[in-house]
Design an enzyme around this catalytic site. Sequence first.
Site, short mmCIF file in Angstrom:
data_model
loop_
_atom_site.label_atom_id
_atom_site.label_comp_id
_atom_site.label_asym_id
_atom_site.label_seq_id
_atom_site.Cartn_x
_atom_site.Cartn_y
_atom_site.Cartn_z
N ASN A 10 -56.41 -43.02 -3.82
CA ASN A 10 -55.75 -41.93 -4.56
C ASN A 10 -55.36 -42.48 -5.92
OD1 ASN A 10 -54.06 -39.98 -5.55
ND2 ASN A 10 -52.73 -39.87 -3.76
N LYS A 17 -53.00 -45.54 -5.03
CA LYS A 17 -52.56 -45.83 -3.67
C LYS A 17 -53.81 -46.03 -2.83
CE LYS A 17 -48.51 -42.83 -3.78
NZ LYS A 17 -48.09 -41.49 -3.48
N ARG A 89 -59.18 -38.95 -3.19
CA ARG A 89 -58.45 -37.73 -3.53
C ARG A 89 -58.84 -37.36 -4.96
NH1 ARG A 89 -52.57 -37.04 -5.81
NH2 ARG A 89 -52.40 -34.79 -5.66
N HIS A 178 -51.88 -29.55 -4.05
CA HIS A 178 -51.31 -29.99 -2.76
C HIS A 178 -52.05 -29.36 -1.58
CE1 HIS A 178 -47.08 -30.56 -4.78
NE2 HIS A 178 -47.73 -31.71 -4.77
N HIS A 206 -44.18 -27.74 0.36
CA HIS A 206 -44.38 -29.17 0.11
C HIS A 206 -43.42 -29.55 -1.02
CE1 HIS A 206 -46.78 -32.96 -0.34
NE2 HIS A 206 -46.09 -32.92 -1.47
N GLY A 208 -41.90 -32.63 -2.88
CA GLY A 208 -41.83 -34.05 -3.22
C GLY A 208 -41.37 -34.14 -4.65
N ASN A 209 -41.94 -35.08 -5.44
CA ASN A 209 -41.67 -35.03 -6.88
C ASN A 209 -42.28 -33.78 -7.47
OD1 ASN A 209 -40.07 -37.33 -7.53
ND2 ASN A 209 -41.81 -38.58 -6.89
N ARG A 239 -40.47 -31.26 -13.53
CA ARG A 239 -41.16 -30.10 -14.08
C ARG A 239 -40.29 -28.85 -13.94
NH1 ARG A 239 -46.12 -31.29 -10.54
NH2 ARG A 239 -46.99 -33.14 -11.54
N CYS A 282 -33.90 -36.72 -5.69
CA CYS A 282 -33.07 -35.80 -4.93
C CYS A 282 -31.90 -36.51 -4.22
CB CYS A 282 -33.96 -35.08 -3.93
SG CYS A 282 -33.16 -33.75 -3.11
N GLU A 332 -39.05 -33.34 4.15
CA GLU A 332 -38.96 -34.10 5.40
C GLU A 332 -37.59 -34.74 5.60
OE1 GLU A 332 -42.29 -36.89 5.50
OE2 GLU A 332 -43.60 -35.30 4.77
N ASN A 333 -36.85 -34.93 4.49
CA ASN A 333 -35.61 -35.71 4.58
C ASN A 333 -34.32 -34.98 4.26
OD1 ASN A 333 -36.67 -38.46 5.19
ND2 ASN A 333 -37.81 -38.06 3.31
N GLU A 384 -51.67 -36.59 4.08
CA GLU A 384 -52.87 -36.24 3.30
C GLU A 384 -53.97 -37.28 3.50
OE1 GLU A 384 -49.75 -35.77 0.32
OE2 GLU A 384 -51.15 -34.47 -0.74
P1 ADP Z 1 -44.43 -37.68 -4.34
O1 ADP Z 1 -44.58 -36.26 -4.77
O2 ADP Z 1 -44.36 -38.63 -5.49
O3 ADP Z 1 -45.36 -38.11 -3.22
P2 ADP Z 1 -42.41 -37.79 -2.27
O4 ADP Z 1 -43.08 -36.81 -1.37
O5 ADP Z 1 -42.31 -39.20 -1.82
O6 ADP Z 1 -42.94 -37.74 -3.75
O7 ADP Z 1 -40.91 -37.23 -2.50
C1 ADP Z 1 -40.03 -37.83 -3.39
C2 ADP Z 1 -38.71 -37.06 -3.33
O8 ADP Z 1 -38.19 -37.11 -2.00
C3 ADP Z 1 -37.64 -37.65 -4.26
O9 ADP Z 1 -36.96 -36.60 -4.94
C4 ADP Z 1 -36.70 -38.29 -3.26
O10 ADP Z 1 -35.38 -38.33 -3.75
C5 ADP Z 1 -36.80 -37.34 -2.08
N1 ADP Z 1 -36.23 -37.95 -0.88
C6 ADP Z 1 -36.69 -39.02 -0.19
N2 ADP Z 1 -35.83 -39.34 0.81
C7 ADP Z 1 -34.82 -38.46 0.74
C8 ADP Z 1 -33.61 -38.24 1.49
N3 ADP Z 1 -33.29 -39.02 2.50
N4 ADP Z 1 -32.83 -37.20 1.13
C9 ADP Z 1 -33.13 -36.41 0.10
N5 ADP Z 1 -34.24 -36.55 -0.64
C10 ADP Z 1 -35.07 -37.56 -0.34
#
Ligand code: ADP
Length: 400
Positions: A10, A17, A89, A178, A206, A208-209, A239, A282, A332-333, A384
């Site tokens: 990727n 990665k 990817r 995505h 989805h 993430g960032n 963004r 986050c 997820e978190n 992915e």
């Molecule tokens: P990418 O799009 O670069 O793959 P990820 O899917 O790894 O990014 O997501 C990154 C985001 O997930 C960041 O904003 C990070 O703060 C957030 N994140 C990761 N762990 C936690 C957590 N425990 N609680 C809240 N946000 C989290």
Amino acid sequence: MPSHHVLVLNCGSSSFKFAIIDPHHGETLLNGLAERLNDSNPAMKYTYNGTKTNIELASFSSHTIAIESLVSIIQDLNLSDSLIAVGHRVVHGGETFTQSVEITPDVLAAIQKTSNLAPLHNPANLIGIEAAQHAFPNLKQIAVFDTAFHQTIPEHAYLYAIPYSLYQDHGIRRYGFHGTSHYYVSDMACKTLGLDKQNSKIITAHLGNGCSVSAIKNGQSVDTSMGLTPLEGLVMGTRSGDIDPGLFSYLTSQLNYSNEQVDALLNKQSGLLGLSQLSNDCREIEDAAQAGHRQALLALDIFCYRLAKYISSYLVPLGGLDALIFTGGIGENSSLIRQKVLSHLSFVGVRCDDSQNEIARFGKGGIISANGSSVQAAVIPTNEEWVIATDAAALTLETK
Ligand code: ADP
């Protein structure tokens, strides 16, 4: 070792990665990251058998040099003979690619042609493909596109209300990204929640960032929030997501911004970072919000409000909702964000089980809707790389 693993690459503009995956079970044999490429202190790190290793790369190492180092690592670990393919990817497949393909000279030319739609991403993907072709001349190279899953979105959802000739002559339309992640988690949702895929209405978020949300009906994407570029849609890490396009001329004519400055503002300085004036991460924003930081709280509120609005709008293309799935680092978190979003959506019939929501963190996933909720909500960790490995293996074995 039996020969059936796939090397997944990727490539980004200054990093890539990698992972070696068993496509049958999704187990990761080796995974890692090369970063700060073409810079003064590039580095590579990888994990194999639970052991982490850091490798120093020579200053200004390119993608090609870093991939050569990766080849040495793979050889030293005696993993070369286990590989059957390299899966790449590729961010933008335009309208040409509706599914994964073996990379031939024609495919390379088509990816190149699509680069004008993704000038930051496709050229890096092409560098990775060419370096991998050079490094692994005997392996099949397979391209898996971020846009492909969304090619089922109907015309009335993908066209912008601008002159049609811009679509006809220049391909300007919504593509969505995505796709691999939205496909994977919606497919897993059917399996784990006992839904009949051919008769299912699912929304996948989805987060993430980059963040996007998709409406998936009977296994097919019917709408998604990202557009011509990944800037459209939800509030993201840096963004802005949706804005009034009139902002562009206001910034350039009234505030003397250049095109590049507007681009940087909307892509790199906005979103959670711009609103919180603190961070795009986050976790940091949640900690600050808990400590009473007003901007951090506002950033979270806007993030959740916009996401909930998008989700509810997808009841139109779906005509109902069976399940809402959260994935990506935030999805997820962050139990806080999930809980806030679900509380906005209580009118849809989804009820959060607060203790299940707390438990479903740190890669575990799980159902987070309460018993009796008319819509199921769940956390499903995305994968992915596994989809890329599965497609690469299937295409390789098919053409053997
Ligand atoms: P990418 O799009 O670069 O793959 P990820 O899917 O790894 O990014 O997501 C990154 C985001 O997930 C960041 O904003 C990070 O703060 C957030 N994140 C990761 N762990 C936690 C957590 N425990 N609680 C809240 N946000 C989290």
